[in-house]
Write a protein that holds these residues in place. Structure first.
Motif, PDB file in Angstrom:
ATOM      1  N   UNK A 175       0.370  -1.268   0.004  1.00 20.29           N
ATOM      2  CA  UNK A 175       0.035   0.400   0.057  1.00 20.29           C
ATOM      3  C   UNK A 175       1.224   1.046   0.042  1.00 20.29           C
ATOM      4  N   UNK A 176       2.433   1.751   0.446  1.00 21.24           N
ATOM      5  CA  UNK A 176       3.032   2.525   0.137  1.00 21.24           C
ATOM      6  C   UNK A 176       4.277   1.856  -0.077  1.00 21.24           C
ATOM      7  N   UNK A 177       5.190   2.658  -1.330  1.00 21.00           N
ATOM      8  CA  UNK A 177       6.408   2.394  -1.541  1.00 21.00           C
ATOM      9  C   UNK A 177       7.088   2.399  -0.014  1.00 21.00           C
ATOM     10  N   UNK A 178       7.894   1.434  -0.505  1.00 22.09           N
ATOM     11  CA  UNK A 178       9.304   1.774   0.955  1.00 22.09           C
ATOM     12  C   UNK A 178       9.893   1.729   0.638  1.00 22.09           C
ATOM     13  N   UNK A 179      10.283   3.288   0.301  1.00 26.97           N
ATOM     14  CA  UNK A 179      11.609   3.891  -0.159  1.00 26.97           C
ATOM     15  C   UNK A 179      12.587   3.608   0.693  1.00 26.97           C
ATOM     16  N   UNK A 180      12.262   4.145   2.349  1.00 26.72           N
ATOM     17  CA  UNK A 180      13.392   3.856   3.514  1.00 26.72           C
ATOM     18  C   UNK A 180      13.501   1.821   3.140  1.00 26.72           C
ATOM     19  N   UNK A 181      12.875   1.197   3.178  1.00 27.58           N
ATOM     20  CA  UNK A 181      13.428  -0.208   3.680  1.00 27.58           C
ATOM     21  C   UNK A 181      13.984  -0.325   2.169  1.00 27.58           C
ATOM     22  N   UNK A 182      13.584   0.443   1.182  1.00 30.06           N
ATOM     23  CA  UNK A 182      14.846  -0.562  -0.085  1.00 30.06           C
ATOM     24  C   UNK A 182      16.811   0.594   0.174  1.00 30.06           C
ATOM     25  N   UNK A 183      16.012   1.897   0.504  1.00 36.05           N
ATOM     26  CA  UNK A 183      17.093   3.042   0.718  1.00 36.05           C
ATOM     27  C   UNK A 183      18.835   1.955   1.729  1.00 36.05           C
ATOM     28  N   UNK A 184      17.578   0.525   2.914  1.00 38.56           N
ATOM     29  CA  UNK A 184      18.291   0.568   3.903  1.00 38.56           C
ATOM     30  C   UNK A 184      18.093  -0.999   3.673  1.00 38.56           C
ATOM     31  N   UNK A 185      17.435  -1.274   2.291  1.00 35.84           N
ATOM     32  CA  UNK A 185      17.880  -2.872   1.940  1.00 35.84           C
ATOM     33  C   UNK A 185      19.214  -2.825   0.542  1.00 35.84           C
ATOM     34  N   UNK A 186      19.730  -2.273   0.096  1.00 39.04           N
ATOM     35  CA  UNK A 186      20.766  -1.371  -0.315  1.00 39.04           C
ATOM     36  C   UNK A 186      22.378  -1.312   0.048  1.00 39.04           C
ATOM     37  N   UNK A 187      21.691  -0.429   1.058  1.00 34.37           N
ATOM     38  CA  UNK A 187      22.615   0.169   1.571  1.00 34.37           C
ATOM     39  C   UNK A 187      23.289  -0.936   2.553  1.00 34.37           C
ATOM     40  N   UNK A 188      22.766  -1.616   3.481  1.00 34.96           N
ATOM     41  CA  UNK A 188      23.362  -2.956   3.881  1.00 34.96           C
ATOM     42  C   UNK A 188      23.688  -3.687   2.970  1.00 34.96           C
ATOM     43  N   UNK A 189      23.482  -4.054   1.793  1.00 33.45           N
ATOM     44  CA  UNK A 189      23.750  -4.966   0.670  1.00 33.45           C
ATOM     45  C   UNK A 189      25.303  -4.379   0.621  1.00 33.45           C
ATOM     46  N   UNK A 190      26.194  -3.231   0.192  1.00 39.69           N
ATOM     47  CA  UNK A 190      26.922  -2.435  -0.325  1.00 39.69           C
ATOM     48  C   UNK A 190      27.748  -2.609   0.994  1.00 39.69           C
ATOM     49  N   UNK A 191      27.033  -2.628   2.405  1.00 45.60           N
ATOM     50  CA  UNK A 191      28.171  -2.167   3.351  1.00 45.60           C
ATOM     51  C   UNK A 191      28.662  -3.607   3.590  1.00 45.60           C
ATOM     52  N   UNK A 192      27.734  -4.538   3.191  1.00 49.59           N
ATOM     53  CA  UNK A 192      28.632  -5.994   3.327  1.00 49.59           C
ATOM     54  C   UNK A 192      29.498  -6.590   2.354  1.00 49.59           C
ATOM     55  N   UNK A 193      29.623  -6.064   1.034  1.00 48.26           N
ATOM     56  CA  UNK A 193      29.610  -6.616  -0.116  1.00 48.26           C
ATOM     57  C   UNK A 193      30.999  -5.394  -0.378  1.00 48.26           C
ATOM     58  N   UNK A 194      31.149  -4.522   0.741  1.00 46.30           N
ATOM     59  CA  UNK A 194      32.444  -3.402   1.277  1.00 46.30           C
ATOM     60  C   UNK A 194      33.125  -4.585   2.416  1.00 46.30           C
ATOM     61  N   UNK A 195      31.795  -4.965   3.539  1.00 40.69           N
ATOM     62  CA  UNK A 195      33.432  -6.063   4.263  1.00 40.69           C
ATOM     63  C   UNK A 195      34.516  -6.970   4.030  1.00 40.69           C
ATOM     64  N   UNK A 196      33.344  -7.880   2.426  1.00 37.03           N
ATOM     65  CA  UNK A 196      34.011  -8.898   1.964  1.00 37.03           C
ATOM     66  C   UNK A 196      35.081  -8.498   1.639  1.00 37.03           C
ATOM     67  N   UNK A 197      35.376  -6.886   0.565  1.00 36.06           N
ATOM     68  CA  UNK A 197      37.087  -6.665  -0.393  1.00 36.06           C
ATOM     69  C   UNK A 197      37.348  -5.713  -0.118  1.00 36.06           C
ATOM     70  N   UNK A 198      36.917  -5.046   1.176  1.00 37.82           N
ATOM     71  CA  UNK A 198      37.662  -3.620   1.812  1.00 37.82           C
ATOM     72  C   UNK A 198      38.098  -2.646   0.722  1.00 37.82           C
ATOM     73  N   UNK A 199      39.031  -2.311   0.873  1.00 39.67           N
ATOM     74  CA  UNK A 199      39.353  -0.466  -0.573  1.00 39.67           C
ATOM     75  C   UNK A 199      38.727  -1.551  -1.752  1.00 39.67           C
ATOM     76  N   UNK A 200      38.990  -2.665  -2.020  1.00 37.75           N
ATOM     77  CA  UNK A 200      38.586  -2.886  -3.648  1.00 37.75           C
ATOM     78  C   UNK A 200      37.872  -3.021  -3.975  1.00 37.75           C
ATOM     79  N   UNK A 201      36.430  -3.092  -2.632  1.00 32.85           N
ATOM     80  CA  UNK A 201      35.330  -2.405  -3.130  1.00 32.85           C
ATOM     81  C   UNK A 201      35.074  -1.095  -4.030  1.00 32.85           C
TER      82      UNK A 201
END
Length: 344
Positions: free
Chosen positions: A143-169
């Motif tokens: 019933x509502x576009x989950x703008x904040x939830x999508x930004x949370x999800x993409x942000x967490x996913x990006x931080x996960x990638x950064x945790x794996x690759x470090x400065x190479x991400x």
């Protein structure tokens, strides 16, 4: 739309781990709000913050974050929560992800164990030449576009990638389907790459070579141990075949790959086995495609930024005329008439 059918997970629809709210109290307090009072308003018991493996309704999570953003006049609530999260904060799945050999294996594991993380968000990985599109999609109507939830999800996913690759991400770009907020400082700080708003997807683009860089924390023994625990949890928590197929169609339809062969491959089963399971549950693959196409048609047509030709392509039609014929049969009017009526 009263005749629309939705196959969801049991009782209350899609859910997520309470860990999604791990950083919510500190962000809400920073913005001058009472986090516990807001949580109760949307049916969320503050005590769930002490049990991060507990499941909470996805719709309640989305509405809570949207209300927090509105009442604090802060459109970066989801990104601030992602920034405050600890890497690999996924319970036993976090242990598994942290020690996979490459980023590719990490992402594939997130796809495989999605039902243990969040039933309502789908992850899709597509290689295009030397680049990879990693897309996160909302798989349900709330019933509502989950703008904040999508930004949370993409942000967490990006931080996960950064945790794996470090400065190479170093992602090529980060994308959001909603419009840009007035202030992008927090987004710039957490992503550190070009941001694309009003995009056709939510997620990011990175180099294909990034996915195969070795993870310095890789530990096969810990991965095997975590996989055993995860499979035990999966036995009681898997969705029905119908729900899994619908989710796969949601992800594959916009990239024109929602044929039964692609969906079967996505779910690691044969076409014949998939057809047999769907017959046992009283439906067919074509019926599910039509249901999902109808739901996505409402979502895309409600967004005036999408030209009708683009909506047709996102729903798997190469010819706009074919989409118009399907839409007219399903909704009783042409797409332009439907959109004009909705605007009025």
């Amino acid at each position: 739309m009263a005749n629309r059918q939705r196959i969801q997970t049991p009782e209350n629809g899609p859910d997520a781990r309470a860990a999604a709210l791990t950083s919510y109290p500190q962000v809400a307090l920073r913005l001058g709000l009472n986090p516990h009072e807001l949580m109760r308003r949307f049916g969320l018991d503050p005590a769930t913050l002490m049990n991060r493996e507990q499941r909470i309704p996805f719709s309640s999570l989305c509405r809570l974050l949207e209300a927090t953003a509105a009442e604090s006049s802060t459109p970066s609530v989801g990104i601030q929560m992602a920034e405050a999260r600890t890497a690999f904060d996924f319970g036993v799945i976090g242990l598994l992800l942290a020690h996979k050999r490459t980023l590719r294996e990490v992402l594939l594991a997130m796809v495989h164990y999605r039902h243990l993380l969040n039933d309502a968000l789908g992850l899709y990985i597509e290689t295009v030449g030397t680049q990879v599109i990693v897309r996160e999609d909302n798989l349900c109507e709330i019933g509502v576009w989950p703008r904040q939830t999508m930004e949370l999800a993409v942000g967490v996913l990006s931080r996960t990638c950064a945790a794996v690759l470090g400065p190479n991400w170093r992602p090529v770009s980060v994308h959001f389907s909603h419009s840009a907020p007035p202030d992008l400082r927090v987004h710039g700080r957490i992503f550190g790459c070009p941001l694309v708003f009003d995009s056709e997807f939510n997620g990011f683009i990175c180099l294909a070579s990034d996915l195969d860089q070795p993870n310095p924390m890789a530990d096969p023994e810990l991965v095997r141990y975590a996989e055993g625990l995860a499979e035990s949890a999966s036995a009681a928590g898997r969705q029905t075949v119908v729900a899994e197929v619908r989710n796969a169609i949601y992800l594959l339809l916009p990239v024109e790959q929602a044929a039964i062969e692609h969906v079967a491959r996505h779910l690691y089963v044969s076409v014949r086995s998939l057809q047999r399971h769907l017959e046992e549950e009283g439906t067919t693959f074509s019926n599910l495609v039509d249901e999902v196409r109808q739901e996505l048609a409402v979502r895309y047509m409600s967004n005036e930024r999408y030209p009708i030709g683009r909506v047709a392509a996102l729903l798997g039609y190469t010819q706009q005329a074919s989409f118009t014929q399907w839409f007219s049969r399903r909704f009783g009017m042409a797409p332009r008439t439907w959109r004009a009526n909705r605007q009025r």
